[in-house]
Design an enzyme around this catalytic site. Structure first.
Site, short mmCIF file in Angstrom:
data_model
loop_
_atom_site.label_atom_id
_atom_site.label_comp_id
_atom_site.label_asym_id
_atom_site.label_seq_id
_atom_site.Cartn_x
_atom_site.Cartn_y
_atom_site.Cartn_z
N LYS A 28 0.80 -1.22 -0.11
CA LYS A 28 0.10 0.00 0.09
C LYS A 28 1.02 1.15 0.05
CE LYS A 28 0.49 1.43 4.26
NZ LYS A 28 1.05 2.74 4.82
N ASP A 46 -5.78 0.50 4.87
CA ASP A 46 -4.62 1.26 4.81
C ASP A 46 -4.26 2.05 3.68
OD1 ASP A 46 -2.51 2.18 6.30
OD2 ASP A 46 -1.40 0.47 6.54
N THR A 94 -3.72 5.89 3.60
CA THR A 94 -2.12 6.30 3.02
C THR A 94 -2.40 7.17 1.74
OG1 THR A 94 -1.62 4.22 4.31
CG2 THR A 94 -0.16 5.81 3.21
N GLU A 119 8.65 3.93 3.57
CA GLU A 119 9.08 2.62 2.86
C GLU A 119 8.56 2.31 1.70
OE1 GLU A 119 10.47 -0.05 4.84
OE2 GLU A 119 9.86 -0.04 6.99
N1 NAI Z 1 4.58 6.38 11.41
C1 NAI Z 1 3.17 5.79 11.50
O1 NAI Z 1 2.29 6.22 11.68
C2 NAI Z 1 3.60 4.05 11.00
C3 NAI Z 1 4.63 3.47 10.76
N2 NAI Z 1 4.47 2.02 10.55
C4 NAI Z 1 5.79 1.42 10.08
O2 NAI Z 1 6.77 1.34 11.34
C5 NAI Z 1 7.94 1.28 10.82
C6 NAI Z 1 8.66 2.50 11.51
O3 NAI Z 1 8.35 3.72 11.05
P1 NAI Z 1 8.46 4.85 12.10
O4 NAI Z 1 8.19 4.44 13.54
O5 NAI Z 1 7.11 5.90 11.48
O6 NAI Z 1 9.83 5.64 11.56
P2 NAI Z 1 10.46 7.08 11.70
O7 NAI Z 1 10.61 7.59 10.41
O8 NAI Z 1 9.47 7.79 12.76
O9 NAI Z 1 11.67 6.69 12.41
C7 NAI Z 1 12.45 5.88 11.70
C8 NAI Z 1 13.21 5.17 13.17
O10 NAI Z 1 14.41 4.28 12.58
C9 NAI Z 1 15.53 4.60 13.14
N3 NAI Z 1 16.60 4.15 12.46
C10 NAI Z 1 16.93 4.80 11.39
N4 NAI Z 1 17.84 4.15 10.69
C11 NAI Z 1 18.31 2.96 11.67
C12 NAI Z 1 19.39 2.19 11.64
N5 NAI Z 1 20.23 2.13 10.67
N6 NAI Z 1 19.28 0.98 12.79
C13 NAI Z 1 18.38 1.44 13.57
N7 NAI Z 1 17.46 2.32 13.84
C14 NAI Z 1 17.32 3.09 12.69
C15 NAI Z 1 15.60 5.99 13.57
O11 NAI Z 1 16.29 6.16 14.56
C16 NAI Z 1 13.98 6.10 14.06
O12 NAI Z 1 13.67 6.18 15.36
C17 NAI Z 1 7.94 1.29 9.20
O13 NAI Z 1 8.03 0.10 8.63
C18 NAI Z 1 6.49 2.21 8.99
O14 NAI Z 1 5.99 1.62 7.84
C19 NAI Z 1 3.55 1.47 10.50
C20 NAI Z 1 2.08 2.07 11.09
C21 NAI Z 1 2.05 3.40 11.31
O1 13P Z 2 1.47 2.77 7.78
C1 13P Z 2 1.01 4.21 7.86
C2 13P Z 2 -0.48 4.32 8.40
O2 13P Z 2 -1.13 3.21 8.37
C3 13P Z 2 2.19 5.25 7.97
O3 13P Z 2 2.05 5.74 6.77
P1 13P Z 2 3.08 6.43 6.10
O4 13P Z 2 4.27 5.43 6.36
O5 13P Z 2 3.31 6.66 4.81
O6 13P Z 2 3.33 7.72 6.96
#
Ligand code: NAI
Ligand code: 13P
Length: 337
Positions: free
Chosen positions: A197, A250, A254, A287
């Site tokens: 997605k 999602d 998104t 991602e």
């Molecule tokens: N932000 C959201 O609303 C949502 C995110 N996700 C998924 O969760 C996962 C994480 O996303 P977010 O928390 O949003 O990321 P983010 O963009 O907020 O933060 C990235 C994190 O990864 C860490 N990072 C970067 N390079 C690194 C490395 N080499 N080794 C270890 N850590 C490293 C950074 O320190 C940071 O804490 C992704 O797969 C995203 O698709 C899933 C649902 C919702």
């Molecule tokens: O996965 C997400 C919401 O479900 C977050 O989407 P983005 O990583 O595009 O911000």
């Protein structure tokens, strides 16, 4: 107390939940697990750098950690389960580094990231199984912007595991009155939907950024859903999973929500900016950028038609202009829906 005991009694138990990754989503999950009654240990790559001067979280400014959440550089060996929320491309090395050798064998790993690993074309649960072969694994995915979950606004998601009872136990453990988890026995379908997605969201953003209109976006979302269902089935998942929260749900969020990093990346792409320039300005993950070329490769390998993913991959790699991308999608042979 075992995971089963925790879930069947509906109590939090004494053992902590560990969250690996203190980005926006890991932080929101830590807040949610605390809301569900757990002590939570939030592993951050750089624990000292997590909090801003006002005490709020770097990745979720304005949100404070509850008292039940401890920020740490070590995953506790008595964790009842691990919610793993690092970006997919970092999942393998981070997990290999932080997994405590003495973690009880029954403590499951729950992948909360959404992507395919670029080098191996694997989904998160398969990566976790490579790192910890005999440990139970599950996945959590759905339409969930981290900020809204952290704020306790109503949301739903799906927890999937090939062992259906594990998914049901995890859903019972982590659900609250604001965060409703459905259990599901199709982890491949759920992960495929959550990863793909993001690529469709880039396409939707690009269509809007390029001024192609709302009709174009609706067509991309709907045909994107069909594309994801074909891929999920080819990988051993179910098409009806893709019609649920992890897919349709999602995609809706998104491809329309301004808070999406993938949609935002696409928007900039559609306005004519170069991918490297857009990424250079960001410290958060989109991602779909890494997942798009994986989908292109999987489509070729599996003989599955994934025209939207292929177009997004070519656009990001600079192999197509925006005008070519539009023409390529619209000039495909007519077919039945
Ligand atoms: N932000 C959201 O609303 C949502 C995110 N996700 C998924 O969760 C996962 C994480 O996303 P977010 O928390 O949003 O990321 P983010 O963009 O907020 O933060 C990235 C994190 O990864 C860490 N990072 C970067 N390079 C690194 C490395 N080499 N080794 C270890 N850590 C490293 C950074 O320190 C940071 O804490 C992704 O797969 C995203 O698709 C899933 C649902 C919702
Ligand atoms: O996965 C997400 C919401 O479900 C977050 O989407 P983005 O990583 O595009 O911000």
């Amino acid at each position: 107390m075992s995971v089963a005991d925790d879930a069947s009694t509906g109590t939090a138990g004494d053992r902590p939940v560990a969250v690996v990754g203190a980005g926006a989503w890991g932080t929101a999950l830590a807040i949610q697990a605390a809301r569900a009654g757990f002590r939570v240990s939030l592993w951050a790559r750089d624990p000292g750098d997590l909090l801003l001067a006002d005490g709020s979280c770097r990745r979720l400014p304005g949100h404070r950690l509850p008292e039940a959440v401890t920020v740490t550089g070590r995953v506790p060996a008595d964790a009842v389960l691990l919610l793993v929320a690092v970006p997919t491309q970092h999942l393998r090395p981070v997990l290999a580094r932080v997994l405590p050798p003495k973690l009880p064998p029954a403590s499951p790993l729950v992948a909360c990231c959404k992507g395919f690993e670029r080098t191996t074309l694997k989904l998160p649960a398969a990566i976790m199984a490579d790192v910890a072969p005999d440990r139970p694994t599950a996945v959590l995915s759905g339409p969930n912007f981290a900020g809204e979950v952290a704020a306790g606004l109503p949301a739903a998601a799906v927890v999937a595991a090939s062992e259906a009872a594990l998914a049901a136990r995890l859903a019972a453990m982590l659900s609250t009155s604001s965060f409703r988890l459905y259990d599901n026995a199709d982890p491949v379908g759920v992960q495929c939907a959550g990863a793909a997605k993001n690529v469709v969201a880039i396409a939707a953003g690009a269509a809007i950024g390029a001024g192609l209109g709302e009709n174009a976006r609706a067509a991309l979302v709907t045909r994107g859903l069909a594309e994801i269902a074909r891929l999920a089935e080819a990988l051993g998942g179910r098409a009806d999973t893709v019609a649920g929260l992890s897919g349709m749900g999602d995609l809706l969020l998104t491809c329309t929500g301004a808070a999406s990093r993938n949609y935002g990346f696409g928007l900039e792409l559609g306005r004519g900016r170069r991918p490297d320039d857009i990424l250079a300005e960001r410290s958060t993950v989109a991602e779909g950028v890494a997942t798009a070329p994986v989908l292109e490769q999987l489509g070729r390998q599996l003989g599955v038609s994934l025209p939207i993913a292929g177009t997004v991959a070519a656009l990001i790699a600079g192999r197509l202009t925006l005008a070519d991308a539009r023409d390529q999608l619209l000039s495909r042979p007519l077919t039945q829906e």
